[in-house]
Design a protein around this motif. Structure first.
Motif, PDB file in Angstrom:
ATOM      1  N   GLY A 122     -11.107  -2.300 -17.406  1.00 47.45           N
ATOM      2  CA  GLY A 122     -12.450  -2.644 -16.970  1.00 47.45           C
ATOM      3  C   GLY A 122     -13.485  -2.396 -18.060  1.00 47.45           C
ATOM      4  N   ILE A 123     -14.738  -2.590 -17.705  1.00 49.47           N
ATOM      5  CA  ILE A 123     -15.844  -2.470 -18.660  1.00 49.47           C
ATOM      6  C   ILE A 123     -16.853  -1.457 -18.121  1.00 49.47           C
ATOM      7  N   PRO A 124     -17.269  -0.480 -18.924  1.00 47.80           N
ATOM      8  CA  PRO A 124     -18.309   0.445 -18.465  1.00 47.80           C
ATOM      9  C   PRO A 124     -19.558  -0.325 -18.022  1.00 47.80           C
ATOM     10  N   GLU A 125     -20.196   0.153 -16.963  1.00 44.20           N
ATOM     11  CA  GLU A 125     -21.344  -0.547 -16.399  1.00 44.20           C
ATOM     12  C   GLU A 125     -22.435  -0.803 -17.440  1.00 44.20           C
ATOM     13  N   ASP A 126     -22.653   0.158 -18.338  1.00 44.38           N
ATOM     14  CA  ASP A 126     -23.701   0.005 -19.348  1.00 44.38           C
ATOM     15  C   ASP A 126     -23.374  -1.093 -20.357  1.00 44.38           C
ATOM     16  N   GLU A 176     -17.982  -9.042 -15.154  1.00 46.97           N
ATOM     17  CA  GLU A 176     -18.059  -8.140 -14.006  1.00 46.97           C
ATOM     18  C   GLU A 176     -16.775  -7.320 -13.953  1.00 46.97           C
ATOM     19  N   ASN A 177     -16.841  -6.201 -13.235  1.00 47.31           N
ATOM     20  CA  ASN A 177     -15.647  -5.412 -12.966  1.00 47.31           C
ATOM     21  C   ASN A 177     -15.031  -5.839 -11.641  1.00 47.31           C
ATOM     22  N   ARG A 178     -13.711  -5.797 -11.557  1.00 46.04           N
ATOM     23  CA  ARG A 178     -13.007  -6.205 -10.349  1.00 46.04           C
ATOM     24  C   ARG A 178     -12.771  -5.007  -9.442  1.00 46.04           C
ATOM     25  N   PRO A 179     -12.852  -5.205  -8.143  1.00 50.14           N
ATOM     26  CA  PRO A 179     -12.452  -4.139  -7.222  1.00 50.14           C
ATOM     27  C   PRO A 179     -10.972  -3.816  -7.449  1.00 50.14           C
ATOM     28  N   GLY A 180     -10.661  -2.557  -7.561  1.00 49.03           N
ATOM     29  CA  GLY A 180      -9.277  -2.163  -7.803  1.00 49.03           C
ATOM     30  C   GLY A 180      -8.928  -2.046  -9.268  1.00 49.03           C
ATOM     31  N   GLY A 181      -9.896  -2.317 -10.158  1.00 45.76           N
ATOM     32  CA  GLY A 181      -9.653  -2.165 -11.591  1.00 45.76           C
ATOM     33  C   GLY A 181      -9.529  -3.488 -12.310  1.00 45.76           C
TER      34      GLY A 181
END
Length: 280
Positions: free
Chosen positions: A210-214, A256-261
């Motif tokens: 995933g990708i950090p929110e920032d 975007e980040n996916r639910p579950g990683g």
């Protein structure tokens, strides 16, 4: 003034001189501010150039060293009459081929970014079959996707969409390469395409870290890479080139980040070419 006699009185001349002084101060402040801005831009440019040179020198040196080492080993074995096994020769040649391909991609990305920034990238839009575009990208990225299960989810009613076939294949290749780079060895990668209103939507999804929110808003910046210990290499140009090509097509792209990683890269392109505004 249109009538100079209006400023003949001493009080009027004093007032004008006061205005002159204020105007001079304002102009001087504007000039100083412009000089400060130029200095900041120059400093930022120098930092970017330093970062680029450091990144390029590292990322180019690694494949060059591998290719040079493989060729040197083969030449040395031939000159000394050493009989390398077929397996050893194939291993050296495969490594050299992979690194030469990597080197070619790095140089290609640098040239593409130069053309984008110079406004010299030519876009030839023709109605394209979306399935053909995705299929070509998957074929080109087959080596990069080795070990990753790939699933496609394509809507059955996808229309032909105006786009530059070669450039959009490159966009999808970069997205697939990025997904493979940040996924575990057996991580599944998915590609989905459907219509969303008046736009075509294509998504490339992975089950990586995933990708950090920032960083979600910054991953498409030039030379930007997510900072992680032992992170993947590269010049940080792949996603920036994707954004440039998509925007040249009149589209948009985001992460975007996916639910579950994992992460999902979404791009949207207009289904129809916009007609030029008519002059009245």
């Amino acid at each position: 003034p249109r009538d100079p006699d209006q400023c003949a009185a001493p009080d009027q001349r004093d007032l004008l001189e006061g205005f002159d002084s204020l105007a001079a101060l304002a102009i001087e402040r504007a000039q100083l501010n412009e000089q400060v801005q130029e200095a900041v831009i120059l400093q930022t440019t120098e930092k970017l150039q330093t970062a680029l040179l450091n990144s390029i020198s590292h990322d180019l040196r690694t494949p060059l060293s591998t290719v040079s080492g493989a060729i040197s080993s083969l030449l040395e074995a031939e000159e000394e009459g050493q009989g390398l096994t077929r397996e050893t020769r194939l291993d050296l040649l495969e490594n050299a081929d992979e690194e030469a391909d990597r080197l070619n991609r790095l140089v290609g990305n640098l040239l593409d970014m130069t053309r984008l920034e110079a406004g010299a990238m030519r876009v030839r839009k023709l109605p394209c079959d979306v399935q053909d575009v995705i299929g070509s990208a998957l074929v080109q990225a087959s080596k990069r996707l080795a070990g990753h299960p790939v699933e496609t989810h394509l809507a059955g009613d996808l229309p032909d969409v105006p786009m530059d076939f070669v450039l959009m294949v490159q966009v999808l290749f970069n997205l697939l390469d990025n997904a493979a780079k940040y996924s575990p060895p057996d991580g599944k990668i998915e590609v989905a395409a459907e219509t969303a209103g008046e736009e075509l939507q294509i998504q490339v999804m992975d089950r990586g870290v995933g990708i950090p929110e920032d960083d979600l808003q910054r991953v498409f910046g030039k030379f930007y890479r997510v900072q992680r210990p032992g992170g993947a290499g590269g010049t940080g140009l792949g996603l920036s080139i994707c954004r440039g090509i998509v925007e040249v097509h009149g589209g948009r792209i985001w992460a975007e980040n996916r639910p579950g990683g994992g992460a999902v890269m979404t791009l949207r392109l207009p289904l129809r070419e916009k007609e030029p505004a008519r002059e009245v």
